[in-house]
Write an enzyme that holds these catalytic residues in place. Sequence first.
Site, mmCIF file in Angstrom:
data_model
loop_
_atom_site.group_PDB
_atom_site.id
_atom_site.type_symbol
_atom_site.label_atom_id
_atom_site.label_comp_id
_atom_site.label_asym_id
_atom_site.label_seq_id
_atom_site.Cartn_x
_atom_site.Cartn_y
_atom_site.Cartn_z
ATOM 1 N N ASP A 138 0.857 -1.178 0.000
ATOM 2 C CA ASP A 138 0.000 0.000 0.000
ATOM 3 C C ASP A 138 0.895 1.230 0.000
ATOM 4 O OD1 ASP A 138 -2.046 -1.807 0.377
ATOM 5 O OD2 ASP A 138 -2.880 -0.821 2.133
ATOM 6 N N HIS A 183 4.775 -7.400 -0.133
ATOM 7 C CA HIS A 183 4.425 -8.670 -0.758
ATOM 8 C C HIS A 183 5.063 -8.788 -2.147
ATOM 9 C CE1 HIS A 183 1.056 -9.750 2.129
ATOM 10 N NE2 HIS A 183 1.345 -8.497 2.463
ATOM 11 N N SER A 217 8.426 3.606 4.980
ATOM 12 C CA SER A 217 9.559 3.751 4.087
ATOM 13 C C SER A 217 9.136 3.595 2.637
ATOM 14 C CB SER A 217 10.668 2.763 4.444
ATOM 15 O OG SER A 217 11.881 3.191 3.873
#
Length: 296
Positions: A88, A145, A247
Site C-alpha cells: 500500500d 508482498h 519507508s
Amino acid sequence: MTLAKLFSLIQYPLPHHALSRLMGRLADCRVTWIKDLAIRTFIRRFGVDMTEARQPDPGAYASFNDFFTRPLKEDARPIGEGLVSPADGTLSRFGAIESGRLIQAKGREFTVTELLGGDSTAASRFHGGSFATVYLSPRDYHRVHMPVTGTLREMTYVPGRLFSVNTATTGHVPRLFARNERLVCHFDTEHGPMVLVLVGAMIVAGIETVWAGQITPLPRRGIQRIRFDTPVHLAKGAEMGRFKLGSTVVMAFAESVDFVSGKRERKVQMGQRLGSLSLSEPAQTLSEKTGPERTR
C-alpha cells in the site's frame, strides 16, 4: 527558501541512526498505558482504517510495533492480474531504466549500480528494463508482498544514512534511495531477474523478511551479501517482508513493463495491478553468477 528545502537541509546533521534506534525501542515498549496512548494517538492523527485489520481492537496489540505491522483480513487485498503493487502506498515514479538510471523525482536521478550497493554486474542486467517506486506513508499497511512469483537467490544489506523518504526530501536530497540504508533482495522470476529494494528511512526501527527475520539495524560494517543455497520460493502476493515504521520499496525488472496508464503520485494498494511483463527467453539466473561472500 521553501519549507521542503529547509526540511531536507535540517536532516543532514541529525544523528539518523541514533534517533531511529531510540524510536525503535520506544515502539517496542509493552507498558500498557504507554503503548495504548501511542497507538490511539497515531490512529487519530493519520486516520488509520482499523476495519481492514485482522485484529481491529487497538488495545489488543502488545506494542506499537505489533500494531504498525498488523496483518489485514484475508480478503482485504485481492491480487490482480500481471504485475501487482508490493505494498500500500503512493506510486511515486515508474517507467523505463534508461542508460542505467532511475528517476527519483523531477530533476533527481540515481543509477541502478548505486541502488544495488555498487554491484555493476548485477546492475547491467537491468539496463533497458523497468522500475517502479512505492512510498509507504505512516497510515499505510506496512507489510511488503511479492509483485510476481519469484525465487530468492541473494540478499544484500547496504549500510547508509536514514533520510526521510517523503516527497519533500526526495525532491531535494540527491541520490536519496542510493544513500539510505537498504535491503536489496534479488529474485529469479519467469520474466527474468527482479530486485525488490526495501529502503530504510528516518525513525524506521527495522526491516524484516519472512525468511530471515529482522535484518536491520545491523552494525555498520560495510555491505553484506548473503546467498541462499536452499532456494526460497514465494508466490505472487505472498508476504516477503515488513517495515517497522514507514519507508519505500523500489522494484527493478530486466524486462520492460507495460504500465497501466495513469499519473504518478497516485495511491495504490498491495495486489493492485500495475502493468504487464511479457514472457521472455530464460535469462541467466543469479545462481550462475560468481560465488558469494557469505552463504546461508
